[in-house]
Design a protein around this motif. Structure first.
Motif, mmCIF file in Angstrom:
data_model
loop_
_atom_site.group_PDB
_atom_site.id
_atom_site.type_symbol
_atom_site.label_atom_id
_atom_site.label_comp_id
_atom_site.label_asym_id
_atom_site.label_seq_id
_atom_site.Cartn_x
_atom_site.Cartn_y
_atom_site.Cartn_z
ATOM 1 N N SER A 110 3.485 7.519 3.275
ATOM 2 C CA SER A 110 3.409 6.101 4.006
ATOM 3 C C SER A 110 3.168 5.158 2.923
ATOM 4 O O SER A 110 2.788 5.384 1.842
ATOM 5 C CB SER A 110 2.169 6.057 5.067
ATOM 6 O OG SER A 110 2.109 4.780 5.560
ATOM 7 N N GLY A 111 4.239 3.914 3.345
ATOM 8 C CA GLY A 111 3.945 2.930 2.482
ATOM 9 C C GLY A 111 4.775 1.677 3.005
ATOM 10 O O GLY A 111 5.731 1.679 3.563
ATOM 11 N N ILE A 112 4.278 0.523 2.481
ATOM 12 C CA ILE A 112 4.995 -0.785 2.748
ATOM 13 C C ILE A 112 4.829 -1.857 1.821
ATOM 14 O O ILE A 112 3.763 -1.891 1.006
ATOM 15 C CB ILE A 112 4.372 -1.208 4.120
ATOM 16 C CG1 ILE A 112 5.244 -2.473 4.525
ATOM 17 C CG2 ILE A 112 2.881 -1.463 4.245
ATOM 18 C CD1 ILE A 112 5.063 -2.900 6.145
ATOM 19 N N GLY A 113 5.947 -2.600 1.441
ATOM 20 C CA GLY A 113 5.521 -3.741 0.525
ATOM 21 C C GLY A 113 5.687 -3.317 -0.938
ATOM 22 O O GLY A 113 5.295 -4.148 -1.655
ATOM 23 N N TRP A 114 6.240 -2.141 -1.302
ATOM 24 C CA TRP A 114 6.455 -1.618 -2.739
ATOM 25 C C TRP A 114 7.276 -2.759 -3.369
ATOM 26 O O TRP A 114 8.269 -3.071 -2.814
ATOM 27 C CB TRP A 114 7.026 -0.443 -2.699
ATOM 28 C CG TRP A 114 5.741 0.812 -2.505
ATOM 29 C CD1 TRP A 114 4.935 0.605 -1.702
ATOM 30 C CD2 TRP A 114 5.554 2.041 -3.244
ATOM 31 N NE1 TRP A 114 4.004 1.522 -1.675
ATOM 32 C CE2 TRP A 114 4.454 2.488 -2.503
ATOM 33 C CE3 TRP A 114 6.373 2.768 -4.064
ATOM 34 C CZ2 TRP A 114 3.972 3.841 -2.917
ATOM 35 C CZ3 TRP A 114 5.838 3.895 -4.372
ATOM 36 C CH2 TRP A 114 4.741 4.553 -3.978
ATOM 37 N N GLN A 115 6.751 -3.204 -4.533
ATOM 38 C CA GLN A 115 7.371 -4.203 -5.153
ATOM 39 C C GLN A 115 8.901 -3.643 -5.921
ATOM 40 O O GLN A 115 9.022 -2.687 -6.465
ATOM 41 C CB GLN A 115 6.551 -4.910 -6.369
ATOM 42 C CG GLN A 115 5.277 -5.391 -5.783
ATOM 43 C CD GLN A 115 5.667 -6.756 -4.682
ATOM 44 O OE1 GLN A 115 6.566 -7.421 -5.121
ATOM 45 N NE2 GLN A 115 5.068 -6.387 -3.415
ATOM 46 N N ASP A 116 9.643 -4.661 -6.052
ATOM 47 C CA ASP A 116 11.113 -4.588 -6.468
ATOM 48 C C ASP A 116 10.952 -4.273 -7.855
ATOM 49 O O ASP A 116 11.563 -3.563 -8.572
ATOM 50 C CB ASP A 116 11.837 -5.574 -6.474
ATOM 51 C CG ASP A 116 12.548 -5.879 -4.752
ATOM 52 O OD1 ASP A 116 13.150 -6.697 -4.462
ATOM 53 O OD2 ASP A 116 12.182 -4.878 -4.101
ATOM 54 N N HIS B 223 0.882 -1.268 0.033
ATOM 55 C CA HIS B 223 0.172 0.135 0.038
ATOM 56 C C HIS B 223 0.877 1.390 -0.057
ATOM 57 O O HIS B 223 2.173 1.183 0.338
ATOM 58 C CB HIS B 223 -1.015 0.138 1.161
ATOM 59 C CG HIS B 223 -0.341 0.585 2.551
ATOM 60 N ND1 HIS B 223 0.561 0.179 3.278
ATOM 61 C CD2 HIS B 223 -0.546 2.041 2.830
ATOM 62 C CE1 HIS B 223 0.937 0.931 4.300
ATOM 63 N NE2 HIS B 223 0.438 2.346 4.151
ATOM 64 N N GLY B 224 0.343 2.468 -0.266
ATOM 65 C CA GLY B 224 0.948 3.521 -0.041
ATOM 66 C C GLY B 224 0.049 4.884 0.062
ATOM 67 O O GLY B 224 -1.126 4.711 -0.352
ATOM 68 N N LEU B 225 0.576 5.814 0.715
ATOM 69 C CA LEU B 225 -0.216 6.806 0.762
ATOM 70 C C LEU B 225 0.606 7.989 0.412
ATOM 71 O O LEU B 225 1.628 8.656 0.733
ATOM 72 C CB LEU B 225 -0.566 7.359 2.494
ATOM 73 C CG LEU B 225 -1.480 8.431 2.762
ATOM 74 C CD1 LEU B 225 -2.522 8.389 2.054
ATOM 75 C CD2 LEU B 225 -1.405 8.855 4.249
ATOM 76 N N LEU B 226 0.012 8.647 -0.791
ATOM 77 C CA LEU B 226 0.955 9.777 -1.468
ATOM 78 C C LEU B 226 -0.080 11.237 -1.632
ATOM 79 O O LEU B 226 -1.208 11.171 -1.578
ATOM 80 C CB LEU B 226 1.103 9.094 -3.028
ATOM 81 C CG LEU B 226 1.942 8.199 -3.068
ATOM 82 C CD1 LEU B 226 1.609 6.896 -2.678
ATOM 83 C CD2 LEU B 226 2.383 8.075 -4.610
ATOM 84 N N ASP B 227 0.758 12.234 -1.626
ATOM 85 C CA ASP B 227 0.116 13.453 -1.851
ATOM 86 C C ASP B 227 -0.071 13.753 -3.198
ATOM 87 O O ASP B 227 0.392 13.162 -3.968
ATOM 88 C CB ASP B 227 0.883 14.768 -1.164
ATOM 89 C CG ASP B 227 2.409 14.663 -2.096
ATOM 90 O OD1 ASP B 227 3.177 15.485 -1.186
ATOM 91 O OD2 ASP B 227 2.696 14.523 -2.997
ATOM 92 N N PRO B 228 -0.649 14.713 -3.635
ATOM 93 C CA PRO B 228 -0.996 14.894 -5.018
ATOM 94 C C PRO B 228 0.078 15.169 -5.996
ATOM 95 O O PRO B 228 -0.026 14.930 -6.957
ATOM 96 C CB PRO B 228 -1.950 16.237 -5.190
ATOM 97 C CG PRO B 228 -2.496 16.428 -3.624
ATOM 98 C CD PRO B 228 -1.446 15.830 -2.867
ATOM 99 N N ASP B 229 1.063 15.608 -5.339
ATOM 100 C CA ASP B 229 2.461 15.749 -6.179
ATOM 101 C C ASP B 229 3.366 14.447 -6.319
ATOM 102 O O ASP B 229 4.382 14.428 -6.918
ATOM 103 C CB ASP B 229 3.481 16.564 -5.463
ATOM 104 C CG ASP B 229 2.688 18.096 -5.540
ATOM 105 O OD1 ASP B 229 2.811 18.730 -4.693
ATOM 106 O OD2 ASP B 229 1.943 18.392 -6.314
ATOM 107 N N GLY B 230 2.789 13.268 -5.857
ATOM 108 C CA GLY B 230 3.564 11.918 -5.713
ATOM 109 C C GLY B 230 4.495 11.642 -4.783
ATOM 110 O O GLY B 230 5.002 10.603 -4.871
ATOM 111 N N ASN B 231 4.526 12.668 -3.808
ATOM 112 C CA ASN B 231 5.498 12.283 -2.601
ATOM 113 C C ASN B 231 4.764 11.268 -1.814
ATOM 114 O O ASN B 231 3.581 11.173 -1.407
ATOM 115 C CB ASN B 231 5.633 13.577 -1.684
ATOM 116 C CG ASN B 231 6.342 14.705 -2.742
ATOM 117 O OD1 ASN B 231 7.313 14.269 -3.525
ATOM 118 N ND2 ASN B 231 5.837 15.877 -2.692
#
Length: 626
Positions: A40-46, A29-37
């Protein structure tokens, strides 16, 4: 908007909450602001972070996907599921506050189905990636069903709703505080000049107070929703300190054997469960690791429930969280006892299947061995027996003096008797092998069983007349036509008579009796011999069993006769029992169903008398003349 999302919520607490969900679902999952920053995030795939985002060609596809995502967010849908230009699936929930898009809650990357390796191999080659490393990263991308995604998105929508409510309340609270500050500053400057406006300001203050109360009420409602979410969560959730349960949802209470969480909260851990002896050492190591690192990744644990001594297998994840102004341990766990029991059952079934296969193979080897051995023995025996008969004939023709010699006759008799004994042993081995393998079949025909047994008894009486044993035959009917295999019946009666003769002393009596009714025929072979000890009666029909070596020392036998007899009786649908009093004699009772064949076949009334000579000689071959 003048506030940023990072200023409105506690990102670290949100990260811990989502880490717990990731440990259970394994979906990034990820929590991103409108600019793509990334907030919060965990488990992003290689496959994204190490391949797609760092290569100019594939990164262009990522940019196109990002623009596409913004377009879809503008449609104000609750959430959007889309496949990026590089082939992975993501789901996005926009977080919109007062019409302004301030963040995206993203679930992914994942697949619905097993990925097309051929397609991704081609894509790796097209972008110039290391194919093996790229496919390895691809294999780590989770696969979830649409039903799973639906349940995950329902959970994520509640999280998004919770974030929205928290942000709105925070904004309202800050706006109110700002308004109060402005009013207070104006009041200090305008006390003297704007007395008339105090009423209006008071009205505004009252309105602000009402708004604050409304915010507090909304916050309580949000807390209630959060509490309900925890209560209905399908896994056990509890908060504990080192030795006491501080909070528990209903599922965790059920796991521990209670209906309601109130019966669990406040109890010591040792009042609820103890680590299983197999797991005790690892359990205390895990407790130390939590203290040191602040968390414990997904782990299988094994406990004994105090309430009923039931063994529990659970999967748990643990982490420190702030609770009532203290730092306590959050535990999320799932009962996997049923799965463990199923795995153990499958293991036992596999072991038993293996044992069964080995037993069948061993039994087949044994049957094959006896069958081959029996046939190999029978061939030379027949040659020896034929040679003895030819020798007798030649002696009688060539030398009448030798043929009259008592010693020669005696030795010839011994040779023939022992050949017959070997033939009997071989026949028994062959029959046992056929019985075990299912090849021994009855050849049923309508016969007069009374004639068969009477002829056999008379033939045996002539055979044993020199042993001073009286053999009597009695029947309550002269004819009983029924469905039997006459050769099998012959074998049954001869075996019972040979046993009776074998274990009867001179001047003993053997009685063969037939009793007939409409449904059955009862055949009794009774002797006044040495009898069978009571404790041995249950063993005499077992294969290779002999009652006692002291009893059989002067009477040879293989222990197969009564076993074969019982099998032949059972194949006729009958039964056989033995009665005996040690020292006074024995009685064997055979019961056969009196059913004729439905087809009209020839009735065999009797057998020619001389057909029994060779059969009796073989059956009685292990009874030696004194």
């Amino acid at each position: 908007m003048k506030y940023k999302l990072i200023d409105l919520i506690d990102i670290s607490q949100f990260q811990k909450l989502m880490e717990t969900f990731y440990n259970i679902s394994k979906v990034p999952h990820g929590l991103l602001d409108p600019d793509g920053n990334v907030l919060s995030g965990i488990g992003w795939q290689d496959i994204c972070t190490k391949f797609h985002r760092v290569n100019s060609k594939s990164a262009y596809n990522c940019t196109k996907s990002d623009l596409s995502m913004k377009t879809m967010v503008n449609k104000k849908e609750k959430y959007t599921i889309y496949q990026c230009q590089n082939g992975l699936i993501e789901s996005t929930i926009p977080i919109v506050i007062e019409g302004e898009h301030i963040a995206n809650l993203i679930l992914g990357q994942f697949f619905y189905h097993k990925p097309d390796l051929k397609y991704f191999r081609k894509q790796a080659e097209e972008f110039g990636f290391d194919v093996d490393a790229y496919l390895k990263a691809l294999s780590l991308v989770p696969i979830i069903s649409k039903e799973q995604l639906k349940s995950y998105m329902a959970y994520y929508l509640q999280i998004a709703d919770m974030l929205t409510n928290i942000i709105l309340k925070e904004l309202k609270q800050r706006e109110t505080e700002s308004l109060l500050l402005r009013h207070n500053a104006n009041l200090e400057n305008m006390v003297a000049e704007r007395t008339e406006k105090l009423k209006k300001i008071n009205v505004a203050l009252e309105k602000d107070i009402l708004e604050r109360k409304h915010i507090e009420k909304s916050l309580k409602e949000s807390e209630e929703r959060y509490r309900l979410l925890i209560e209905l969560f399908p896994y056990g959730i509890c908060v504990r300190n080192k030795d006491t349960i501080l909070f528990a949802n209903r599922t965790s209470a059920n796991y521990l054997g209670f209906e309601h969480p109130k019966k669990v909260i406040g109890k010591k851990l040792t009042e609820l469960f103890i680590p299983h002896p197999d797991y005790r050492e690892v359990f205390y190591e895990n407790m130390e690791n939590i203290e040191k690192t602040g968390s414990l990744s997904l782990t299988e644990e094994k406990f004994i429930r105090i309430l009923d001594k039931k063994i529990l297998y659970v999967e748990t994840v643990s982490s420190f969280i702030p609770y009532d102004n203290n730092r306590e341990i959050l535990v999320v766990f799932k009962d996997i006892s049923e799965r463990k029991r199923l795995e153990e059952l499958q293991k036992k079934v596999a072991e038993k299947e293996k044992l069964l296969r080995e037993t069948i193979e061993l039994e087949q080897l044994r049957s094959d061995f006896f069958a081959n051995l029996s046939h190999e023995i029978k061939t030379p025996i027949n040659l020896i027996f034929s040679t003895i008969q030819l020798l007798e004939l030649e002696i009688e023709i060539e030398n009448k003096v030798i043929s009259q010699d008592i010693n020669v006759k005696k030795r010839m008799h011994v040779l023939k008797q022992n050949c017959n004994r070997l033939i009997k042993l071989t026949n028994n081995l062959i029959d046992i092998t056929k019985i075990d393998s299912g090849y021994l079949k009855l050849h049923l025909q309508n016969c007069n069983i009374v004639d068969i047994i009477e002829d056999l008894t008379l033939s045996v009486a002539d055979y044993i007349k020199n042993k001073n044993i009286s053999l009597l035959f009695d029947t309550d009917t002269e004819e009983k036509i029924m469905r039997i295999d006459p050769y099998a019946v012959e074998r049954i009666i001869l075996n019972l008579l040979s046993n009776a003769v074998k274990f009867s002393k001179p001047d003993s009596k053997i009685i063969v009796n037939i009793t007939s009714s409409k449904k059955e025929v009862i055949i009794s072979v009774k002797d006044t011999g040495i009898g069978i000890p009571k404790e041995k009666l249950q063993l005499i029909f077992d294969r290779f069993r002999q009652v006692d070596k002291s009893l059989t020392r002067n009477h040879e036998g293989s222990g197969m006769g009564l076993s074969i007899t019982k099998s032949l009786v059972l194949m006729h649908g009958g039964a056989i029992i033995a009665k005996s009093e040690y020292g006074k004699g024995s009685e064997f009772i055979v019961t056969l169903p009196a059913k004729p064949l439905s087809t009209k076949k020839n009735i065999v009334n009797s057998y020619v008398q001389n057909t029994y000579t060779e059969v009796i000689a073989i059956e009685f071959s292990d009874i030696y003349s004194s």
